[in-house]
Design an enzyme around this catalytic site. Sequence first.
Site, PDB file in Angstrom:
ATOM      1  N   ASP A 146       0.866  -1.180   0.000  1.00 37.34           N
ATOM      2  CA  ASP A 146       0.000   0.000   0.000  1.00 37.34           C
ATOM      3  C   ASP A 146       0.904   1.232   0.000  1.00 37.34           C
ATOM      4  OD1 ASP A 146      -2.409  -1.445   0.147  1.00 37.34           O
ATOM      5  OD2 ASP A 146      -2.280  -1.596   2.315  1.00 37.34           O
ATOM      6  N   ASP A 160      -7.175  -1.425  -4.267  1.00 38.77           N
ATOM      7  CA  ASP A 160      -8.225  -1.012  -3.332  1.00 38.77           C
ATOM      8  C   ASP A 160      -9.167   0.006  -3.983  1.00 38.77           C
ATOM      9  OD1 ASP A 160      -7.009  -2.608  -1.385  1.00 38.77           O
ATOM     10  OD2 ASP A 160      -5.807  -0.944  -0.617  1.00 38.77           O
TER      11      ASP A 160
END
Length: 192
Positions: A146, A160
């Site tokens: 991330d 995401d």
Amino acid sequence: MQAARGASLTGDENGSDLDVAPPARSRARHLALFAGVALTAYAVDVVTKVLAVEKLTDRPDVELVGDLLKLHLVRNPGAAFSTGTAYTEVFSLVAVAALVVIVWFARRIGSAGWAVALGLLLAGVAGNLTDRLVREPGPLRGHVVDFFMLPHWPVFNVADICIDVAAALILVQVYRGVRLDGTRNERDESRA
């Protein structure tokens, strides 16, 4: 649409074309759109993660839009909001099952909205599953990369974003009364 003497060309004897399945040619175009969206979004996710690891490892945050949006590298062993970090293998197996279900339903796609939604969903699930399969500490236990950081929000990635946009598009399709095969409910026709 009606032919001479009131005979319907596109629907039942009442002239309704609400439940007519799209022709095979249209279905093929929707499947191509689904595949194109899925492959493109998946590629963007993989490339951005590779770049994030390459450029952000051992580096301070990079401000993109002041304090609003920063690049901050995180390796997440859990699910959304870093929950369930002890269940990485379970999340990996659930993701594999989700991929199978998405591909199964994709055979019935009959609208562009559903094609884009399911394509993004497939890309997002596949992107994060790829990390779980190929990244440290090992297969089914790999940590998801991330790197986008907003204030007061967990760090996230392109996969995401794809999953969130897909969820929003699915809700729009359901609200509009558009079924996966592209047909509509008669009572929902008035909302279109």
